[in-house]
Design a protein around this motif. Sequence first.
Motif, mmCIF file in Angstrom:
data_model
loop_
_atom_site.group_PDB
_atom_site.id
_atom_site.type_symbol
_atom_site.label_atom_id
_atom_site.label_comp_id
_atom_site.label_asym_id
_atom_site.label_seq_id
_atom_site.Cartn_x
_atom_site.Cartn_y
_atom_site.Cartn_z
ATOM 1 N N GLN A 1 0.653 -6.654 13.949
ATOM 2 C CA GLN A 1 1.562 -5.588 13.357
ATOM 3 C C GLN A 1 1.071 -4.966 12.573
ATOM 4 N N ARG A 2 -0.220 -5.419 11.794
ATOM 5 C CA ARG A 2 -1.099 -4.678 11.708
ATOM 6 C C ARG A 2 -1.868 -3.291 12.861
ATOM 7 N N PRO B 1 -1.038 2.391 6.989
ATOM 8 C CA PRO B 1 0.169 1.384 5.833
ATOM 9 C C PRO B 1 2.035 0.334 6.433
ATOM 10 N N GLY B 2 1.830 -1.300 5.611
ATOM 11 C CA GLY B 2 2.382 -1.517 6.377
ATOM 12 C C GLY B 2 1.586 -2.255 7.586
ATOM 13 N N GLY B 3 3.214 -2.458 8.663
ATOM 14 C CA GLY B 3 3.259 -3.300 10.067
ATOM 15 C C GLY B 3 3.777 -2.343 11.127
ATOM 16 N N ALA C 1 1.430 -10.904 11.933
ATOM 17 C CA ALA C 1 1.219 -10.394 11.121
ATOM 18 C C ALA C 1 0.005 -9.827 11.350
ATOM 19 N N ALA D 1 -0.124 -1.392 13.713
ATOM 20 C CA ALA D 1 0.249 -0.220 13.031
ATOM 21 C C ALA D 1 -0.528 1.160 12.704
ATOM 22 N N THR D 2 -2.002 0.515 12.954
ATOM 23 C CA THR D 2 -3.324 1.493 13.270
ATOM 24 C C THR D 2 -3.288 1.938 14.286
ATOM 25 N N THR E 1 6.532 -3.448 12.751
ATOM 26 C CA THR E 1 7.660 -4.129 12.887
ATOM 27 C C THR E 1 7.954 -4.624 14.313
#
Length: 502
Positions: free
Chosen positions: A37-38, A139-141, A34, A41-42, A143
């Motif tokens: 994934q963050r 937003p989110g990550g 997790a 995404a960033t 996947t």
Amino acid sequence: MVNIAERVWDVARSTPRRLALRSPREISYGQLRAANQRVAATVLASGRGPHDRVLLIAPSVPEFPEVYYGLHAAGCTVVTMNTMSTAHEIGYVLDDSGADLVIVWHEHVRAAAEAAGGRDIEVWELGEGTEMDGAPAAPGGATEAFEHDPQDTVVILYTSGTTGQPKGAELTAANLVDTADSFRPVLNLTSEDRLGTALPLFHVFGQAACMNTFLAAGASLSLVHPFDPDALLRLMRDERLTALAGVPTMWNAMLHARTALAPGDVASMRIALSGGASLPAEVIERFADRFGCAILEGYGLTESTGAATFNDVNREQRVGTVGPALPGTSLQVRRPDGACADEDEVGEILMSGPTVMKGYWNRPEATAEALDGDWLRTGDLGSLDADGYLRIVDRSKDLIIRGGYNVYPREVEEVLYRHPDIVEVAVVGVPDGYYGEEVAAVIVASPGVELDGEEITRWTKGYLSSYKVPRVFSFVDQLPKGATGKILKRSIDREALVARRE
């Protein structure tokens, strides 16, 4: 298509609650994924993506794997650097690699900000829990992890630059995965293993041979930062470690630590992994006597993803060797004329196999010099026995030629480590008007002990031929060391040694 992050995420999919990191804080594989994934995404939200270079400067803390695998998941090429790097050194790597983002641990932000500021490069300050000041909100990550071609460059690690400017070794997506796969069978590694280390994760040994290998297998990792021998010994006991990884200076420090630990206190330990430099046999024997666990040596370079040989736990372990080649790897020892050396004959070590680098970043001439077809020229001297076990003699550049005779510093150091009052030693050559070079020893003595060069010379003559015996001595409180704890002979002042002799 391959990605080392995907290997770690496979564990998270099947057993998300299994612990990936035990210390200094517990992180499950699901939580690690997790976090990755963050981070991914960033990075993607910032406009960066596959094959963009990102410089990561962080110590051996849980945030390192959280960011590292996140960058891999985003498809970025990860450039890791020593946390002690100066602004000048960071600036060189930024210019050479073309990285346009620096993610730096909050305690080391000053030098990175100075280097990046003059180049209009973004700096994200990394704090606990992967909080990153300066990073955009995402937003989110992410996947899914990016699908790399096996030959994509995914890591660039800069060599120490003992001659000329540092060069960036290009490690591929396949190199990272194949390194993890090659170590697993020779260690009998399972998901139940618990590795402890104080190795820097920005270095190839800690990063590729240890962190990637153990986490890709579903095992757990416990980190000690900064290195403290007492803390690492306590970790062995308290977390019932099955494996410990270090370099020779770490093992030596643990031997001299004031601890009441006995072999029964660390009965869970089954393997101790040593690399980065040759380990004196005396240290191996004393560690086994004190803690009931054998230290097994391996050999690898930054240019080989930290992997080449290892003393396979399923085969006879031969002290004084670094074991046979890892699965998929081939070794040669060559004479100066390029011909293959005979059994037990010393020559330059070459290796080929799936862990050998792609080349040096933007250095075609240096790449051509290092790679002879599929063979990597290591610059190390060694020999192969009848069973394929490799014995490292020394670095070719460290060879001392005294009066026409070859003196291998490691052989002299092995003898000096037998002396009961010597804690650490480095043997180097210094200029001599008569012999060409003379053998010099820089020694750290046991606390409260005063050693005398003449006495050491007499003692050493009982073990070595006269031409190998040190005649120049310096007694110091500590030897210069790199980030892994490896003794840096190039930092020893030869001129001061010559002046001392005169």
